[in-house]
Design an enzyme around this catalytic site. Structure first.
Site, PDB file in Angstrom:
ATOM      1  N   GLU A 134     -11.879  -8.162  20.443  1.00  0.00           N
ATOM      2  CA  GLU A 134     -10.731  -7.338  20.080  1.00  0.00           C
ATOM      3  C   GLU A 134      -9.790  -7.086  21.268  1.00  0.00           C
ATOM      4  OE1 GLU A 134     -11.720  -4.109  17.099  1.00  0.00           O
ATOM      5  OE2 GLU A 134     -13.713  -4.580  17.861  1.00  0.00           O
ATOM      6  N   SER A 165     -12.130  -4.458  13.835  1.00  0.00           N
ATOM      7  CA  SER A 165     -10.904  -5.184  13.484  1.00  0.00           C
ATOM      8  C   SER A 165     -11.167  -6.331  12.520  1.00  0.00           C
ATOM      9  CB  SER A 165     -10.196  -5.713  14.749  1.00  0.00           C
ATOM     10  OG  SER A 165      -9.680  -4.653  15.508  1.00  0.00           O
ATOM     11  N   ARG A 174     -17.311  -1.746  -5.662  1.00  0.00           N
ATOM     12  CA  ARG A 174     -16.106  -1.895  -6.486  1.00  0.00           C
ATOM     13  C   ARG A 174     -15.369  -0.555  -6.575  1.00  0.00           C
ATOM     14  NH1 ARG A 174     -16.477  -6.868  -8.604  1.00  0.00           N
ATOM     15  NH2 ARG A 174     -18.573  -7.792  -8.706  1.00  0.00           N
ATOM     16  N   GLU A 234     -17.962   3.431   7.041  1.00  0.00           N
ATOM     17  CA  GLU A 234     -18.201   3.544   8.479  1.00  0.00           C
ATOM     18  C   GLU A 234     -17.264   4.571   9.080  1.00  0.00           C
ATOM     19  OE1 GLU A 234     -17.461  -0.426   9.875  1.00  0.00           O
ATOM     20  OE2 GLU A 234     -15.319  -0.047  10.159  1.00  0.00           O
ATOM     21  N   SER A 258      -0.969   1.115  12.676  1.00  0.00           N
ATOM     22  CA  SER A 258      -2.350   1.431  12.318  1.00  0.00           C
ATOM     23  C   SER A 258      -2.415   2.658  11.417  1.00  0.00           C
ATOM     24  CB  SER A 258      -3.201   1.665  13.571  1.00  0.00           C
ATOM     25  OG  SER A 258      -3.290   0.493  14.355  1.00  0.00           O
TER      26      SER A 258
END
EC number: 6.3.2.4
Length: 380
Positions: free
Chosen positions: A24, A212, A246, A337, A348
């Site tokens: 990254e 990322s 889902r 997470e 972002s």
């Protein structure tokens, strides 16, 4: 670029550390450009420190415009440093904050003291507690989470284990450790096939300690599994395999305040046309735009914000974090997470969520620096 700093300067000195050895690297450089552009130079003195992909710490040019993605080309620390230049060394005792610059065959030069470090490193060797541990040894305050939260937040397996222990809902997964993949790959593969048998295809195969969306594959069947594991292992020897949840992808930012952590308005990551999932190119190259704020009911918004703060506290986070969820079709909320150094480029989601919550990018940067300056290093 200025390399001198008077210890008598009334301005706190901020070392923005970026780049690094992870996959990254480029996104860290982009983030650094945005942070450098937004730091109030009337209030703070700035020292840009770039870490090359090989791990050398170098003085970097304070030129944010050269840190952007241009014509689909990713920037690097070497674009901002002289390859023949020396190295930057942080203090190694907790009694001083003097930064040293060394060149081969030359007397080391003192660059002055650093009051706070603003790390914008993503991935291993920066976001995973390693840099945080170095700064704790140095006694230098820094922006963001400490060693424990950074390490646990980087490792998707142990993050999920902590969430479960705190009663937070997570989705089904399997972990493939490097020793098992070397010793008995058939057994590891069998466990993944068992996961698919119970929950169905597709599965998502990911590096356990990367971000990322690097190295992630959406696997539609067993014939593509081995290649996906191999791709994940290009970024991390340890692999995590998750089922498809889902529903809608929801994100929520969390910031530390004097009275405790607070959550931003949530955002939604809609499906991106032309992409199977929200991968690296969708995020950064084609600049897919999330929806801020997410179109949620008051009750759903309240649940997301509550769970985001609970996840922040479960990992012992400090400073900032972004919690990512799936709002499933049945109305249940599952945490995917927590990112302890979330994407911080102007596009972002983290700064966009806080902008919609009443805090501009510049105010956000200032808040993080101020919070770090008010926090001591060491046990707390």
């Amino acid at each position: 670029m200025s390399s001198q700093h008077s210890s008598q300067s009334p301005k706190p000195r901020v070392a923005v550390v970026f780049g690094g050895r992870s996959s990254e690297h480029a996104i860290s450089v982009v983030t650094a450009g945005a942070v450098l552009r937004s730091i109030d130079r009337e209030r703070y003195e700035v020292l840009p420190v770039g870490i090359t992909a090989e791990g050398r710490w170098a003085l970097a040019a304070d030129e944010p415009d050269r840190m952007a993605i241009a014509d689909r080309r990713l920037p690097a620390v070497t674009d901002l440093t002289d390859e023949e230049s020396g190295s930057v060394l942080l203090p190694m005792d907790a009694g001083g904050r003097e930064v040293i610059y060394t060149e081969p065959g030359a007397v080391p030069k003192a660059l002055g003291e650093v009051d706070v470090v603003f790390p914008v490193l993503h991935g291993p060797y920066g976001e995973d507690g390693t840099l945080q541990g170095l700064l704790e040894l140095s006694g230098v305050p820094y922006v963001g989470c400490g060693v424990l939260a950074s390490a646990v937040g980087m490792d998707k397996e142990y993050m999920k284990r902590v969430f479960v222990s705190f009663g937070l809902p997570v989705g089904p997964y399997e972990v493939l450790r490097p020793a098992e993949l070397r010793r008995d790959p058939a057994a590891a593969r069998g466990r993944v096939l068992g996961l698919a048998e119970r929950y169905g295809w597709p599965l998502f195969v990911k590096p356990a300690r990367a971000g990322s969306s690097m190295g992630i594959s959406k696997v539609e069947g067993p014939e593509a599994l081995d290649a996906a594991i191999e791709e994940a292992q290009r970024h991390d020897p340890k692999v995590i395999v998750e089922t498809l949840l889902r529903g809608r992808e929801i994100e929520c930012g969390v910031l530390e305040f004097e009275d405790g952590p607070r959550a931003s308005v949530p955002a939604e990551i809609p499906p991106v046309s032309g992409y199977d999932f929200y991968d690296f190119e969708a995020k950064y190259i084609d600049s897919a735009q999330g929806i801020v704020p997410a179109a949620l009911s008051e009750e759903e918004t309240a649940r997301v914000r509550e769970l985001a703060v609970r996840a922040f506290e479960a990992l012992s986070c400090e400073g900032l974090a972004r919690a990512d969820f799936f709002l499933q079709d049945d109305g249940s909320l599952v945490i995917n997470e927590v990112n302890t150094l979330p994407g911080f480029t102007p596009i972002s989601m983290f700064p966009r969520m806080w902008e919609q919550s009443g805090m501009s990018y510049e105010q956000l940067v200032d808040h993080l620096i101020t919070t770090a300056l008010n926090r001591s290093a060491g046990l707390r």
